[in-house]
Write a protein that holds these residues in place. Structure first.
Motif, PDB file in Angstrom:
ATOM      1  N   THR A 323      36.215  55.343  -0.208  1.00 12.87           N
ATOM      2  CA  THR A 323      36.585  55.884   1.206  1.00 12.87           C
ATOM      3  C   THR A 323      36.634  54.929   2.157  1.00 12.87           C
ATOM      4  O   THR A 323      37.605  54.892   2.918  1.00 12.87           O
ATOM      5  CB  THR A 323      35.194  56.805   1.817  1.00 12.87           C
ATOM      6  OG1 THR A 323      35.069  57.783   0.758  1.00 12.87           O
ATOM      7  CG2 THR A 323      35.492  57.206   3.141  1.00 12.87           C
ATOM      8  N   PHE A 324      35.845  53.943   2.391  1.00  9.45           N
ATOM      9  CA  PHE A 324      36.053  52.595   3.145  1.00  9.45           C
ATOM     10  C   PHE A 324      37.325  51.967   2.929  1.00  9.45           C
ATOM     11  O   PHE A 324      38.096  51.747   3.872  1.00  9.45           O
ATOM     12  CB  PHE A 324      35.165  51.754   3.126  1.00  9.45           C
ATOM     13  CG  PHE A 324      34.952  50.591   4.350  1.00  9.45           C
ATOM     14  CD1 PHE A 324      34.643  50.924   5.418  1.00  9.45           C
ATOM     15  CD2 PHE A 324      35.166  49.307   3.940  1.00  9.45           C
ATOM     16  CE1 PHE A 324      34.554  49.919   6.339  1.00  9.45           C
ATOM     17  CE2 PHE A 324      35.402  48.247   4.762  1.00  9.45           C
ATOM     18  CZ  PHE A 324      34.950  48.614   5.898  1.00  9.45           C
ATOM     19  N   PRO A 325      37.907  51.511   1.974  1.00  9.37           N
ATOM     20  CA  PRO A 325      39.148  50.613   1.646  1.00  9.37           C
ATOM     21  C   PRO A 325      40.300  51.765   1.925  1.00  9.37           C
ATOM     22  O   PRO A 325      41.467  51.338   2.641  1.00  9.37           O
ATOM     23  CB  PRO A 325      39.182  50.388   0.075  1.00  9.37           C
ATOM     24  CG  PRO A 325      37.598  50.557  -0.191  1.00  9.37           C
ATOM     25  CD  PRO A 325      36.918  51.655   0.519  1.00  9.37           C
ATOM     26  N   PHE A 326      39.993  53.146   1.638  1.00  9.46           N
ATOM     27  CA  PHE A 326      41.243  54.015   2.183  1.00  9.46           C
ATOM     28  C   PHE A 326      41.443  54.030   3.712  1.00  9.46           C
ATOM     29  O   PHE A 326      42.660  54.067   4.066  1.00  9.46           O
ATOM     30  CB  PHE A 326      41.014  55.361   1.439  1.00  9.46           C
ATOM     31  CG  PHE A 326      41.708  56.616   2.013  1.00  9.46           C
ATOM     32  CD1 PHE A 326      43.071  56.735   1.612  1.00  9.46           C
ATOM     33  CD2 PHE A 326      41.204  57.264   3.257  1.00  9.46           C
ATOM     34  CE1 PHE A 326      43.816  57.644   2.294  1.00  9.46           C
ATOM     35  CE2 PHE A 326      41.906  58.397   3.639  1.00  9.46           C
ATOM     36  CZ  PHE A 326      43.199  58.499   3.242  1.00  9.46           C
ATOM     37  N   LEU A 327      40.271  54.011   4.192  1.00 12.02           N
ATOM     38  CA  LEU A 327      40.596  54.324   5.609  1.00 12.02           C
ATOM     39  C   LEU A 327      40.779  52.840   6.390  1.00 12.02           C
ATOM     40  O   LEU A 327      41.577  53.035   7.358  1.00 12.02           O
ATOM     41  CB  LEU A 327      39.154  54.591   6.489  1.00 12.02           C
ATOM     42  CG  LEU A 327      38.646  56.097   6.294  1.00 12.02           C
ATOM     43  CD1 LEU A 327      36.997  56.065   6.614  1.00 12.02           C
ATOM     44  CD2 LEU A 327      39.534  56.998   6.852  1.00 12.02           C
ATOM     45  N   ASN A 328      40.559  51.759   5.885  1.00 15.32           N
ATOM     46  CA  ASN A 328      41.107  50.588   6.039  1.00 15.32           C
ATOM     47  C   ASN A 328      42.618  50.538   5.847  1.00 15.32           C
ATOM     48  O   ASN A 328      43.470  49.871   6.824  1.00 15.32           O
ATOM     49  CB  ASN A 328      40.788  49.442   5.669  1.00 15.32           C
ATOM     50  CG  ASN A 328      39.420  49.004   6.305  1.00 15.32           C
ATOM     51  OD1 ASN A 328      38.903  49.367   7.292  1.00 15.32           O
ATOM     52  ND2 ASN A 328      38.384  48.119   5.475  1.00 15.32           N
ATOM     53  N   GLY A 329      43.059  50.994   4.680  1.00 13.83           N
ATOM     54  CA  GLY A 329      44.407  50.873   4.440  1.00 13.83           C
ATOM     55  C   GLY A 329      45.335  51.865   5.502  1.00 13.83           C
ATOM     56  O   GLY A 329      46.234  51.611   5.841  1.00 13.83           O
ATOM     57  N   ALA A 330      44.536  53.241   5.635  1.00 11.90           N
ATOM     58  CA  ALA A 330      45.378  54.120   6.665  1.00 11.90           C
ATOM     59  C   ALA A 330      45.451  53.299   7.979  1.00 11.90           C
ATOM     60  O   ALA A 330      46.470  53.554   8.754  1.00 11.90           O
ATOM     61  CB  ALA A 330      44.396  55.451   6.703  1.00 11.90           C
ATOM     62  N   LYS A 331      44.518  52.458   8.463  1.00 11.61           N
ATOM     63  CA  LYS A 331      44.889  52.058   9.683  1.00 11.61           C
ATOM     64  C   LYS A 331      45.716  50.827   9.593  1.00 11.61           C
ATOM     65  O   LYS A 331      46.625  50.669  10.807  1.00 11.61           O
ATOM     66  CB  LYS A 331      43.395  51.149  10.136  1.00 11.61           C
ATOM     67  CG  LYS A 331      43.401  50.757  11.410  1.00 11.61           C
ATOM     68  CD  LYS A 331      41.735  49.818  11.726  1.00 11.61           C
ATOM     69  CE  LYS A 331      42.011  49.402  12.997  1.00 11.61           C
ATOM     70  NZ  LYS A 331      40.622  48.725  13.413  1.00 11.61           N
TER      71      LYS A 331
END
Length: 428
Positions: A323-331
């Motif tokens: 979840t955390f890597p995904f949200l960073n990637g989305a940002k």
């Protein structure tokens, strides 16, 4: 639940009723419903008149909602319009009562000087056995009564006044005139004080209900959409040309429905950058991972340096969850492109990136539905889906309960409107 109550996270902002005459009026309404009067000298009530203290005494949290349909209400004061609704089987009960109190403000102001108003929000069905029963409810009617029957007497007096004006010999009826005087002693001058509600019928539109394990109904021109567990009685049983049924477990179809009907705001730099929405989601995800890894750790205030250190030292766990890597990637993608291609995002992660479209009439209901797919975000869960939050809370250990409560007190209770505006674009 004591910690929640002490922190005003449950049964908060209720109105204290301790004047003897108001307690007496409340008891008259209870007795009219066939319920035992309270012996308490002080109770608290919400907009509907529900009192957690009375519910505790009666050992019945549904005393104003016996069949979870045709909700009862008790109005002691016009002040109730500004209160929350803390116990209901339908999410739109609060809005319906607000509309009723707004449309009939003059009547309520006048009546509550002398009397208590009580009754039922009456649907077209008395008992809900399947989804079709729910869908048959298109409107509700407020059945309004008062302990001293001031409304009934005002209606009777108005009828007699009309007869006096229209029937030439009516003034000769001494007993009728004396009766009018007696009625006026109770109602006052009905020419100045409106005592009969002007509007009692209201539309029953989109809503969530606790029935059948939790069910959503969204209404669009030509189509009603039901979102629930497929085990709900009546699911996909009838009227496919009028009713669309979606499983709460079918993440992709639910997301597509909200997107196609214009109920969600897709991730765009225009609102994401200023809201801190992705950062909020990421922090909520990390908090949950910390708790899962160390259930007895007392978290206290988590500063950014400590969080970053923990993330680096638990990189494998962070990456497994994703979840955390995904949200960073989305940002990063938003920073580069200004938007995110949702078709490239796994269905189970799409709800991490969106919020309800703030200007849509169903914004609160849509945010509630989104929270079902992002349960680790306990702040969103509390704001929009208190029943779901309280259910989650029952499964928390004591350490996590204290952390959740302190976070909500600091992040939300201090400035509710500010947080709703910043994260969700909602303005009161």
């Amino acid at each position: 639940m004591n910690l929640l109550r002490d922190s005003e996270l449950i049964y908060g902002r209720l109105l204290a009723i301790e004047e003897p005459h108001l307690i007496e009026r409340y008891n008259k309404a209870l007795q009219a419903f066939g319920l035992k009067p309270t012996t308490r000298e002080r109770i608290e009530i919400d907009r509907t008149g529900f009192s957690p203290q009375v519910a505790e005494d009666l050992d019945d949290p549904h005393y104003l909602d016996p069949n979870q349909i045709n909700r009862r209400f008790i109005i002691l004061t016009p002040q109730q319009i500004d209160l929350p609704v803390v116990h209901t089987a339908f999410s739109n009960t609060s809005q319906l009562l607000y509309e009723f109190m707004t449309a009939n403000a003059r009547v309520i102001n006048a009546l509550t000087i002398k009397d208590v108003i009580y009754g039922e929000i009456e649907d077209t069905v008395n008992k809900v056995e399947d989804i079709e029963d729910l869908l048959s409810i298109n409107q509700v009617e407020f059945k309004v009564l008062s302990a001293e029957d001031v409304t009934g007497k005002a209606t009777e007096l108005a009828t007699l006044v009309d007869r006096l004006k229209q029937e030439p010999d009516f003034w000769r009826d001494t007993s009728a005139l004396e009766h009018m005087v007696d009625l006026a002693k109770v109602t006052g001058d009905i020419r100045q004080n409106a005592l009969v509600p002007d509007q009692v019928i209201f539309r029953h539109n989109a809503y969530w209900t606790s029935l059948f394990g939790g069910l959503y109904v969204f209404v669009d021109p030509g189509m009603t959409t039901v979102i629930s567990d497929p085990s709900a009685p009546g699911f996909r049983r009838s009227r496919p040309w009028q009713v669309s049924y979606l499983s709460l477990h079918d993440v992709e179809r639910v997301f597509d429905f909200l997107m196609e009907t214009g109920r969600i705001e897709l991730p765009r730099a225009s609102w994401i950058d200023n809201s801190g929405y992705l950062e909020h989601r990421a922090e909520m995800a990390v908090r949950m991972l910390i708790h899962q890894a160390e259930p007895t750790r007392k978290l206290g205030e988590l500063d950014k340096v400590w969080l970053q250190t923990w993330i680096h030292s638990h990189a494998d766990m962070i990456n497994r969850d994703g979840t955390f890597p995904f949200l960073n990637g989305a940002k990063r993608e938003l920073a580069q492109l200004g938007q995110i291609k949702m078709e490239d995002v796994r269905p189970d992660r799409r709800f991490l990136l969106v919020r309800a479209k703030p200007g849509h009439p169903d914004a609160w209901l849509t945010n509630r539905l989104i929270s079902d797919f992002v349960p680790f975000d306990f702040i969103s869960r509390y704001v929009f889906n208190k029943q779901g939050f309280y259910r989650d809370y029952e499964g928390f250990n004591e350490v996590w309960r204290h952390h959740v409560v302190e976070t909500l007190k600091d992040a939300y209770l201090k400035d509710k409107a500010g947080l709703r505006a910043r994260l969700y674009g909602l303005h009161d």
